[in-house]
Write a protein that holds these residues in place. Structure first.
Motif, PDB file in Angstrom:
ATOM      1  N   GLY A 155       0.895  -1.218  -0.117  1.00 39.50           N
ATOM      2  CA  GLY A 155       0.187   0.043  -0.064  1.00 39.50           C
ATOM      3  C   GLY A 155       0.781   1.278  -0.053  1.00 39.50           C
ATOM      4  N   GLY A 156       0.238   2.154   0.431  1.00 41.98           N
ATOM      5  CA  GLY A 156       0.974   3.697   0.454  1.00 41.98           C
ATOM      6  C   GLY A 156       0.609   4.551   1.480  1.00 41.98           C
ATOM      7  N   MET A 157       1.456   5.333   2.130  1.00 40.54           N
ATOM      8  CA  MET A 157       1.121   6.176   3.182  1.00 40.54           C
ATOM      9  C   MET A 157       2.041   7.505   2.770  1.00 40.54           C
ATOM     10  SD  MET A 157      -0.944   6.231   5.651  1.00 40.54           S
ATOM     11  CE  MET A 157      -0.996   4.413   6.040  1.00 40.54           C
ATOM     12  N   GLU A 158       1.441   8.716   3.289  1.00 37.82           N
ATOM     13  CA  GLU A 158       1.952   9.995   2.999  1.00 37.82           C
ATOM     14  C   GLU A 158       1.663  10.799   4.511  1.00 37.82           C
ATOM     15  OE1 GLU A 158       4.576  10.851   0.846  1.00 37.82           O
ATOM     16  OE2 GLU A 158       3.215   9.943  -0.787  1.00 37.82           O
ATOM     17  N   ALA A 159       2.717  11.705   4.763  1.00 40.63           N
ATOM     18  CA  ALA A 159       2.691  12.575   5.773  1.00 40.63           C
ATOM     19  C   ALA A 159       3.655  13.664   5.604  1.00 40.63           C
ATOM     20  CB  ALA A 159       2.598  12.086   7.299  1.00 40.63           C
ATOM     21  N   SER A 160       3.391  14.540   4.875  1.00 35.84           N
ATOM     22  CA  SER A 160       4.367  15.532   4.582  1.00 35.84           C
ATOM     23  C   SER A 160       3.554  16.955   4.727  1.00 35.84           C
ATOM     24  CB  SER A 160       5.053  15.564   3.142  1.00 35.84           C
ATOM     25  OG  SER A 160       4.167  15.624   2.095  1.00 35.84           O
ATOM     26  N   LEU A 161       2.731  17.091   5.611  1.00 36.56           N
ATOM     27  CA  LEU A 161       1.925  18.289   5.843  1.00 36.56           C
ATOM     28  C   LEU A 161       2.799  19.094   6.913  1.00 36.56           C
ATOM     29  CD1 LEU A 161      -1.622  17.427   5.607  1.00 36.56           C
ATOM     30  CD2 LEU A 161      -0.082  18.526   3.925  1.00 36.56           C
ATOM     31  N   CYS A 162       4.066  19.823   6.664  1.00 39.83           N
ATOM     32  CA  CYS A 162       4.906  20.351   7.466  1.00 39.83           C
ATOM     33  C   CYS A 162       5.370  21.450   6.528  1.00 39.83           C
ATOM     34  CB  CYS A 162       5.964  19.610   7.996  1.00 39.83           C
ATOM     35  SG  CYS A 162       7.105  19.007   6.790  1.00 39.83           S
ATOM     36  N   PRO A 163       5.977  22.529   7.065  1.00 39.32           N
ATOM     37  CA  PRO A 163       6.354  23.669   6.205  1.00 39.32           C
ATOM     38  C   PRO A 163       7.317  23.268   4.877  1.00 39.32           C
ATOM     39  CG  PRO A 163       6.398  24.514   8.337  1.00 39.32           C
ATOM     40  CD  PRO A 163       5.883  22.944   8.405  1.00 39.32           C
ATOM     41  N   TRP A 164       8.296  22.405   5.265  1.00 37.76           N
ATOM     42  CA  TRP A 164       9.108  22.143   4.232  1.00 37.76           C
ATOM     43  C   TRP A 164       8.281  21.177   3.296  1.00 37.76           C
ATOM     44  CZ3 TRP A 164      13.541  18.072   4.885  1.00 37.76           C
ATOM     45  CH2 TRP A 164      14.513  17.961   3.837  1.00 37.76           C
ATOM     46  N   GLY A 165       7.458  20.301   3.979  1.00 36.68           N
ATOM     47  CA  GLY A 165       6.691  19.423   2.763  1.00 36.68           C
ATOM     48  C   GLY A 165       5.796  20.245   2.087  1.00 36.68           C
ATOM     49  N   LEU A 166       5.188  21.157   2.387  1.00 40.24           N
ATOM     50  CA  LEU A 166       4.066  22.030   1.554  1.00 40.24           C
ATOM     51  C   LEU A 166       4.732  23.058   0.558  1.00 40.24           C
ATOM     52  CD1 LEU A 166       1.172  22.443   1.440  1.00 40.24           C
ATOM     53  CD2 LEU A 166       1.501  24.588   3.045  1.00 40.24           C
ATOM     54  N   ALA A 167       6.053  23.591   0.911  1.00 40.75           N
ATOM     55  CA  ALA A 167       6.841  24.332   0.355  1.00 40.75           C
ATOM     56  C   ALA A 167       7.482  23.554  -0.953  1.00 40.75           C
ATOM     57  CB  ALA A 167       8.190  24.872   0.977  1.00 40.75           C
ATOM     58  N   ALA A 168       7.654  22.088  -0.851  1.00 35.42           N
ATOM     59  CA  ALA A 168       8.087  21.270  -1.980  1.00 35.42           C
ATOM     60  C   ALA A 168       6.915  21.291  -2.925  1.00 35.42           C
ATOM     61  CB  ALA A 168       8.565  19.902  -1.500  1.00 35.42           C
ATOM     62  N   GLN A 169       5.696  21.276  -2.503  1.00 40.85           N
ATOM     63  CA  GLN A 169       4.598  21.274  -3.527  1.00 40.85           C
ATOM     64  C   GLN A 169       4.239  22.256  -4.173  1.00 40.85           C
ATOM     65  OE1 GLN A 169       1.583  18.328  -2.534  1.00 40.85           O
ATOM     66  NE2 GLN A 169       2.361  18.218  -0.371  1.00 40.85           N
ATOM     67  N   VAL A 170       4.291  23.569  -3.682  1.00 39.33           N
ATOM     68  CA  VAL A 170       4.013  24.838  -4.206  1.00 39.33           C
ATOM     69  C   VAL A 170       4.355  25.002  -5.646  1.00 39.33           C
ATOM     70  CG1 VAL A 170       4.223  27.379  -3.994  1.00 39.33           C
ATOM     71  CG2 VAL A 170       3.562  25.987  -1.952  1.00 39.33           C
ATOM     72  N   PRO A 171       5.794  24.732  -5.833  1.00 46.29           N
ATOM     73  CA  PRO A 171       6.318  24.815  -7.379  1.00 46.29           C
ATOM     74  C   PRO A 171       5.625  24.270  -8.357  1.00 46.29           C
ATOM     75  CG  PRO A 171       8.041  24.806  -5.637  1.00 46.29           C
ATOM     76  CD  PRO A 171       6.713  24.333  -4.970  1.00 46.29           C
ATOM     77  N   ASN A 172       4.823  23.058  -8.019  1.00 46.87           N
ATOM     78  CA  ASN A 172       4.311  22.426  -9.322  1.00 46.87           C
ATOM     79  C   ASN A 172       3.077  23.233  -9.853  1.00 46.87           C
ATOM     80  OD1 ASN A 172       1.641  21.973  -7.774  1.00 46.87           O
ATOM     81  ND2 ASN A 172       2.530  19.857  -6.937  1.00 46.87           N
ATOM     82  N   GLY A 173       2.523  24.005  -9.280  1.00 46.17           N
ATOM     83  CA  GLY A 173       1.536  24.976  -9.992  1.00 46.17           C
ATOM     84  C   GLY A 173       0.303  24.438  -9.941  1.00 46.17           C
ATOM     85  N   ARG A 174       0.095  23.362  -9.341  1.00 45.84           N
ATOM     86  CA  ARG A 174      -1.053  22.611  -9.199  1.00 45.84           C
ATOM     87  C   ARG A 174      -2.157  22.828  -8.032  1.00 45.84           C
ATOM     88  NH1 ARG A 174       0.410  16.790 -12.099  1.00 45.84           N
ATOM     89  NH2 ARG A 174       1.127  17.825 -14.085  1.00 45.84           N
ATOM     90  N   LEU A 175      -1.612  23.560  -6.799  1.00 44.50           N
ATOM     91  CA  LEU A 175      -2.310  23.641  -5.630  1.00 44.50           C
ATOM     92  C   LEU A 175      -3.480  24.632  -5.814  1.00 44.50           C
ATOM     93  CD1 LEU A 175       0.827  23.510  -3.345  1.00 44.50           C
ATOM     94  CD2 LEU A 175      -1.170  21.688  -3.303  1.00 44.50           C
ATOM     95  N   SER A 176      -4.701  24.386  -5.183  1.00 44.86           N
ATOM     96  CA  SER A 176      -5.711  25.427  -5.346  1.00 44.86           C
ATOM     97  C   SER A 176      -5.267  26.362  -3.958  1.00 44.86           C
ATOM     98  CB  SER A 176      -6.891  24.700  -4.983  1.00 44.86           C
ATOM     99  OG  SER A 176      -8.052  25.678  -4.733  1.00 44.86           O
ATOM    100  N   TRP A 177      -5.417  27.624  -4.195  1.00 45.01           N
ATOM    101  CA  TRP A 177      -5.256  28.726  -3.356  1.00 45.01           C
ATOM    102  C   TRP A 177      -6.435  29.194  -2.574  1.00 45.01           C
ATOM    103  CZ3 TRP A 177      -0.717  32.259  -5.658  1.00 45.01           C
ATOM    104  CH2 TRP A 177       0.119  31.431  -5.776  1.00 45.01           C
ATOM    105  N   ARG A 178      -7.487  28.494  -2.814  1.00 36.70           N
ATOM    106  CA  ARG A 178      -8.786  29.212  -2.180  1.00 36.70           C
ATOM    107  C   ARG A 178      -8.742  28.623  -0.708  1.00 36.70           C
ATOM    108  NH1 ARG A 178     -12.673  27.518  -7.442  1.00 36.70           N
ATOM    109  NH2 ARG A 178     -12.210  29.222  -8.490  1.00 36.70           N
ATOM    110  N   ASP A 179      -9.460  29.542   0.042  1.00 37.59           N
ATOM    111  CA  ASP A 179      -9.662  29.245   1.397  1.00 37.59           C
ATOM    112  C   ASP A 179     -11.062  28.695   1.844  1.00 37.59           C
ATOM    113  OD1 ASP A 179      -7.235  30.528   2.060  1.00 37.59           O
ATOM    114  OD2 ASP A 179      -8.007  32.477   2.140  1.00 37.59           O
TER     115      ASP A 179
END
Length: 404
Positions: A185-209
């Motif tokens: 299976g698979g597991m993920e847990a990178s919801l920390c400042p460094w982990g989130l910063a790594a996803q921002v550059p892909n340009g696919r995140l929604s910025w809505r609140d």
């Protein structure tokens, strides 16, 4: 030889444990909300699918806590639950007849961030010796195999969102080659400042609140995806040996798998998701008319949603098969997503109900889908699960009920 799933362990933003997750999913209860684990005010995205009901100390031995990241703590707990669900007594099996194949796309990011902070703020003598492995992609496979004395084939897949499906596909191959039991299976847990910063550059995140408007795959108002944490761990075995040892249930059979890779951007060549789907169906000997439901990748990015919808239309016909994306209640879990979707598909087959896609109001132009937006009851025998990973990964798995 039939490769079947006999045990499931789930850690998800909208439910910890199989039945808690399944009940929340059928009730359309979302786990997407404002990030609470850290101050995200400096980030362009402030929403995520966080797991709030998981306390590692309640589920794994205390000696493991200082040497593991949240990622591995979740994986260890889910593996324990899956083994209990499958009624597997590992002490009664040959250690070399049990293996572990898992997936993740980031490793122990939160652990790594903490140790880097120690390095720069306090000095190298304050960096944990466990940093040498706690950050590593293969750490879940290693820790699960050590904890349960599993010395058979091991592996780790790093193919972002497609990873969970790829891990299960590889586990199926090992079972077909004669290994008695695989934890996968698979597991993920990178919801920390460094982990989130790594996803921002892909340009696919929604910025809505607004959690109800942020992640809306196939919607005319789609604006990207929301990240999440969690996933699922499964026990897969040969059907004959599962019945022989007295497995309490068989959730379903993994009958088809195929992985493909897209050509490079700018090549002018089409993506390879369709090839993955057709390959998985060919692997089963089934045709498109045999598929009762598709669990979509559901990127939430307009051009990617349109490409997936058009691929499904090319294979099944426009609105030719029910399609659902329950990950709209968890966010995209990267390597955890495919495994969680497989678990969800098996539960859907078990109970005869397709779980809903939430927050999608008006289908976007070019997305001619029979999108399931309320739980839909009916006989389900065969499900197709799809995943696409950033960088060109595609994977498809077909699961079905085991007759007799």
């Amino acid at each position: 030889m039939k490769t079947v799933v006999t045990g499931i362990g789930v850690v998800a933003p909208n439910g910890v444990g199989v039945e808690a997750f399944w009940a929340s999913t059928l009730n359309a209860e979302s786990g997407i909300d404002r990030i609470r684990r850290f101050d995200a005010s400096g980030f362009p995205i402030r929403l995520a699918g966080e797991v709030h009901d998981f306390e590692a100390a309640e589920h794994i031995p205390g000696r493991l806590l200082p040497q593991t990241d949240r990622l591995t703590q979740m994986a260890l707990a889910a593996a324990d639950w899956a083994l209990v669900d499958a009624a597997v007594d590992t002490k009664r099996l040959d250690p070399f007849d049990m293996g572990v194949v898992t997936a993740n796309s980031a490793g122990g990011f939160e652990f790594g961030q903490r140790e880097l902070e120690n390095l720069w703020a306090r000095g190298p003598e304050y960096v944990s010796a466990y940093q040498s492995f706690a950050w590593f992609y293969a750490v879940n496979t290693g820790q699960i195999s050590i904890r349960h004395g599993m010395r058979g084939p091991t592996g780790v897949l790093v193919s972002e969102q497609a990873g969970g499906l790829d891990a299960i596909g590889h586990a199926r191959r090992h079972v077909r080659n004669g290994v008695r039991l695989l934890v996968t299976g698979g597991m993920e847990a990178s919801l920390c400042p460094w982990g989130l910063a790594a996803q921002v550059p892909n340009g696919r995140l929604s910025w809505r609140d607004d959690p109800r408007r942020a992640y809306r795959p196939f919607d005319a108002d789609a604006s990207g995806y929301v990240p999440g944490e969690g996933g699922a761990i499964l026990i897969v075995e040969d059907a004959a040996t599962a019945w022989e040892r007295g497995a309490p249930q068989i959730y379903g059979e993994i009958v088809g798998y195929r992985a493909t890779f897209d050509p490079p951007p700018g090549s002018g060549r089409p993506g390879r998701l369709e090839a993955a789907i057709r390959g998985a169906l060919e692997d089963t000997g089934l045709s498109p008319v045999d598929v009762d439901v598709v669990f979509a990748d559901a990127a939430g990015v307009p051009e990617l949603d349109r490409a997936e919808a058009q691929t499904l239309a090319a294979i099944f016909g426009p609105a030719g098969v029910p399609v659902t994306a329950p990950k709209t209640m968890t966010g995209r879990l990267n390597a955890g997503a495919g495994a969680l979707d497989i678990a969800t598909a098996l539960l859907a087959i078990r109970d005869g109900v397709i779980p809903p896609t939430v927050n999608v109001d008006v289908l976007a132009e070019g997305c001619e889908l029979d999108l399931v937006r309320e739980p839909r009851s009916g006989h389900l025998h065969t499900a197709l699960v799809l995943a696409r990973g950033f960088g060109g990964f595609n994977a498809a798995i077909v699961v079905r009920a085991v007759d007799g």
